[in-house]
Write a protein that holds these residues in place. Structure first.
Motif, short mmCIF file in Angstrom:
data_model
loop_
_atom_site.label_atom_id
_atom_site.label_comp_id
_atom_site.label_asym_id
_atom_site.label_seq_id
_atom_site.Cartn_x
_atom_site.Cartn_y
_atom_site.Cartn_z
N LYS A 1 0.83 -1.21 0.00
CA LYS A 1 0.00 0.00 0.00
C LYS A 1 0.86 1.26 0.00
O LYS A 1 0.44 2.29 -0.48
CB LYS A 1 -0.91 0.02 1.23
CG LYS A 1 -2.16 -0.82 1.08
CD LYS A 1 -3.05 -0.59 2.28
CE LYS A 1 -4.28 -1.48 2.22
NZ LYS A 1 -5.01 -1.45 3.49
N ASN B 1 -7.07 6.16 -8.40
CA ASN B 1 -7.57 5.04 -7.60
C ASN B 1 -6.48 4.03 -7.32
O ASN B 1 -5.59 3.83 -8.15
CB ASN B 1 -8.70 4.32 -8.35
CG ASN B 1 -9.71 5.28 -8.93
OD1 ASN B 1 -10.31 6.06 -8.20
ND2 ASN B 1 -9.86 5.27 -10.25
N GLY B 2 -6.58 3.38 -6.17
CA GLY B 2 -5.60 2.36 -5.84
C GLY B 2 -6.26 1.01 -5.61
O GLY B 2 -7.34 0.94 -5.03
N ILE C 1 -7.95 2.82 -0.91
CA ILE C 1 -7.27 1.75 -1.65
C ILE C 1 -8.14 0.51 -1.52
O ILE C 1 -8.36 0.00 -0.42
CB ILE C 1 -5.86 1.50 -1.08
CG1 ILE C 1 -5.00 2.77 -1.26
CG2 ILE C 1 -5.21 0.30 -1.76
CD1 ILE C 1 -3.61 2.69 -0.65
N ILE D 1 1.45 2.20 -3.48
CA ILE D 1 0.22 2.73 -4.06
C ILE D 1 -0.02 4.15 -3.55
O ILE D 1 -0.32 5.07 -4.32
CB ILE D 1 -0.99 1.82 -3.70
CG1 ILE D 1 -0.77 0.40 -4.21
CG2 ILE D 1 -2.29 2.41 -4.27
CD1 ILE D 1 -1.85 -0.59 -3.82
N GLN D 2 0.19 4.32 -2.25
CA GLN D 2 -0.01 5.62 -1.62
C GLN D 2 0.88 6.69 -2.28
O GLN D 2 0.43 7.79 -2.54
CB GLN D 2 0.36 5.49 -0.12
CG GLN D 2 -0.20 6.58 0.76
CD GLN D 2 -1.69 6.35 1.04
OE1 GLN D 2 -2.11 5.22 1.21
NE2 GLN D 2 -2.48 7.41 1.07
N GLU E 1 -9.16 -3.22 -1.56
CA GLU E 1 -8.45 -4.50 -1.40
C GLU E 1 -9.23 -5.62 -2.05
O GLU E 1 -10.44 -5.74 -1.88
CB GLU E 1 -8.30 -4.83 0.09
CG GLU E 1 -7.05 -4.24 0.67
CD GLU E 1 -6.80 -4.68 2.09
OE1 GLU E 1 -7.06 -5.87 2.40
OE2 GLU E 1 -6.34 -3.85 2.89
#
Ligand SMILES: Cc1cc2nc3c(=O)[nH]c(=O)nc-3n(C[C@H](O)[C@H](O)[C@H](O)COP(=O)(O)OP(=O)(O)OC[C@H]3O[C@@H](n4cnc5c(N)ncnc54)[C@H](O)[C@@H]3O)c2cc1C
Ligand SMILES: Nc1ncnc2c1ncn2[C@@H]1O[C@H](COP(=O)(O)O)[C@@H](O)[C@H]1O
Lengths: 248, 324
Positions: free
Chosen positions: A68, A81-82, A198, A71-72, A200
């Motif tokens: 993450k 978007n993640g 994010i 991604i962050q 999952e």
């Protein structure tokens, strides 16, 4: 334009890499992880394409919760978007690509971007593997990209020069240094990224056919001989290269 | 299991590359050990040195021809190689880990639902299992892995194995003209870089770093390169400064090289630089700082001002060249 960037999470290039006593894994103590440096070129290029054509940039990473962070960082640079495809188990590159491809299939992507290589296992293959699984055109190690209408022109680095490659959308490209100058995340971007969610998901399973047996350290090279401390050593160096090493 | 090895021979400008002969030579030695068959495949328009493959112990070469295939096209090439693998039931496919091999091998692996391992420096087959060793973490460690595919696709790091001319075989060349090309991804032009020889293809590399002080001083590096028939390399510091083109950069974010001889002039030997050249067979360092990390991995070091040593080195080399 729908843009997707796949990012990995890797040890900082300055990290010392030590092998565990049983030789099975890499020691994690003292290793700091970062967004894979080459993926920054991919993110930057996606943001540029979005600025030009409009659309959205989705970031995907397959791995543990820690991914993450990568991604962050991409969200802080400006991605929209993640998606974390959460899987803590070992996957070989084909199995990672399979998980990524199955997710990307649901996104209607025009361009999917990767780094040219992750600086952990230094493979440089997940972009190409994913492209083939998606049935997209593929250009790897790209240093320049131009998209006009449906046409794609890319430059890729090869031995002793570059190739100009012509293809069309949808396309996968893997980014190399030279493609662009990745932007820094602004404070505003970092704050905005904190509010982005994010998502999952669990990636589709796929059997890994490459199994890791273990790791070894390269035999530490003997520090060689200092053959001199002034210009007079040049003659001795030439003799050693010619008669001892036999390389000239 | 019977092993059927296929070697992909890469041509550029109608010449099979040296790195392809390296894997041909390695594959033919492996096939003898395993009692396996080994054949080669190449794709192009005309190829001048195809017959030479026999010298590396390969008796049969398939040459897929079409004028449109002179330049690389990943879409066309991947299909040709994959169809060949299916028809001939190859289970071990070798590429050289060049720009082309690195792009093509994953595409071929997916099409054949195979296992893939790239940039290997060792390959062995024991009791039906394919084992490889490959550098990871920029050469800071090696990984050993096992491939369990029905088709195992492997790329080999260039300059790892010698191209040994051990045989006088006259290869049988099977030419196949093919139509119906998929040219959806194709190279339209190849632009050569200014430096004459690329660092990834050179047996000798002379690299310069910030110790050169100014871009114009690289003429020293170039003169030495020329005398040795070497490629000119550079550290990232001088590439970032705009003194040298990126194509010359050796290291983590540049190129990975393993020449027979690597000469580092005024390069400190930062870990990211070592990442790209530590597997060189012989390393020479000339640096005025005796504590520079480059000396830790150098076989021969000179602790002195490069502006004194290099001109002298050039003189000495001219002397021996004069005597030859
Ligand atoms: C993510 C990341 C990736 C990187 N990737 C790379 C990469 O791919 N390649 C790379 O090279 N670097 C890379 N670096 C940079 C690396 O950390 C070093 O900064 C760089 O290699 C230093 O270059 P240099 O040795 O030329 O310069 P310096 O470290 O400044 O060294 C210059 C050397 O010259 C010597 N010297 C000075 N004058 C003389 C003289 N007259 N005679 C003899 N010796 C002299 C000095 O003693 C010194 O050792 C990367 C860094 C990061 C963070
Ligand atoms: N676990 C992962 N999740 C998402 N993308 C990845 C992952 N691993 C690698 N990638 C992408 O694939 C590129 C090449 O990785 P590799 O083939 O592992 O060297 C990287 O630069 C990333 O863009």
């Amino acid at each position: 334009m729908k843009l997707v960037v796949c990012v990995s999470y890797v040890p900082d290039t300055a990290s010392k890499i030590n092998v565990s006593l049983d030789g099975k894994t890499i020691e994690q103590a003292g290793v700091t992880y970062i967004l894979n440096p080459y993926d920054e070129f991919a993110i930057e290029e996606a943001l540029k394409l979005k600025e030009k054509f409009g659309g959205e940039v989705d970031i995907i990473s397959l791995g543990g919760d820690k991914n993450k962070e990568s991604i962050q960082k991409a969200l802080a640079m400006g991605a929209d978007n993640g998606i974390l495809l959460k899987d803590d188990s070992y996957r070989d590159s084909v199995a990672i690509a399979f998980g990524l491809a199955e997710e990307i299939k649901t996104l209607n992507a025009d361009v999917v971007l990767f780094g040219k290589q992750s600086v952990d296992y230094d493979n440089g293959i997940i972009g190409q593997l994913t492209a083939e699984l998606l049935g997209f055109n593929c250009v790897s190690v790209v240093t320049k990209l131009d998209i006009t209408d449906n046409k794609v022109t890319a430059e890729r680095e090869i031995e002793g020069g570059k190739e100009i490659v012509s293809t069309s959308l949808p396309v996968v490209i893997t980014g190399q240094k030279g493609l662009n100058e990745p932007r820094y995340a602004s404070l505003k971007g970092i704050m905005a990224a904190k509010k982005k969610v994010i998502t999952e998901k669990t990636p589709v399973q796929f059997e890994s056919k490459v199994l890791i047996d273990g790791f070894t350290k390269p035999a530490s090279k003997q520090a060689g001989k200092i053959i001199g401390t002034d210009a007079s050593a040049a003659a001795e160096l030439v003799r050693l290269l010619k008669d001892e090493a036999k390389v000239i | 299991m019977e092993n059927k090895i296929l070697v992909f021979l890469e041509q550029r400008n109608g010449f099979i590359k040296k790195s392809s002969f390296e894997i041909a030579s390695y594959a033919s030695a492996l096939s003898q050990k395993l009692n396996a068959t080994v054949e080669a495949l190449t794709i192009g328009k005309e190829i001048t040195n195809l017959q030479e493959v026999g010298n590396y112990g390969i008796s049969k070469v398939y040459f897929y021809k079409n004028p449109e295939l002179e330049l690389y096209s990943s879409s066309a090439y991947k299909k040709i190689v994959s169809n060949h693998i299916k028809e001939n039931e190859n289970n071990l496919v070798l590429f050289s880990n060049t720009a082309m091999g690195k792009e093509l091998s994953p595409l071929v692996a997916v099409i054949n639902q195979g296992a893939l391992s790239v940039d290997c420096t060792k390959l062995d087959v024991e009791n039906d299992s394919v084992k490889v060793i490959r550098p990871v973490y920029a050469g800071k460690a090696f990984m050993t892995a096992e491939l369990k595919g029905n088709v195992n696709v492997i790329s080999i790091r260039p300059n790892t194995f010698p191209a040994n001319k051990t045989s006088e075989l006259n290869s049988e060349i099977i030419e196949k003209y093919i139509e119906d090309l998929d040219l959806s991804v194709r190279v339209t032009e190849v632009v050569k870089s200014d430096s004459k020889l690329d660092v990834t293809e050179a047996d000798i590399i002379v690299s310069g770093g910030r110790g050169l002080k100014a871009p114009e001083n690289f003429k020293l590096v170039e003169e030495l390169s020329q005398l040795l028939g070497a490629a000119t390399g550079a550290s990232r510091a001088v590439v970032d400064a705009g003194w040298r083109p990126h194509g010359e950069q050796v290291g983590q974010t540049g190129k990975t090289v393993s020449p027979n001889l690597y000469i580092a002039l005024g390069i400190s030997g930062a870990i990211q630089h070592l990442a790209g050249m530590r597997s060189s067979k012989y390393i020479v360092a000339i640096n005025k700082d005796k504590d520079a990390p480059i000396f830790q991995i150098a076989d021969y070091g000179i602790v002195a001002d490069l502006f004194d040593v290099v001109p002298e080195l050039i003189n000495e080399l001219k002397k021996i060249r004069g005597n030859e």
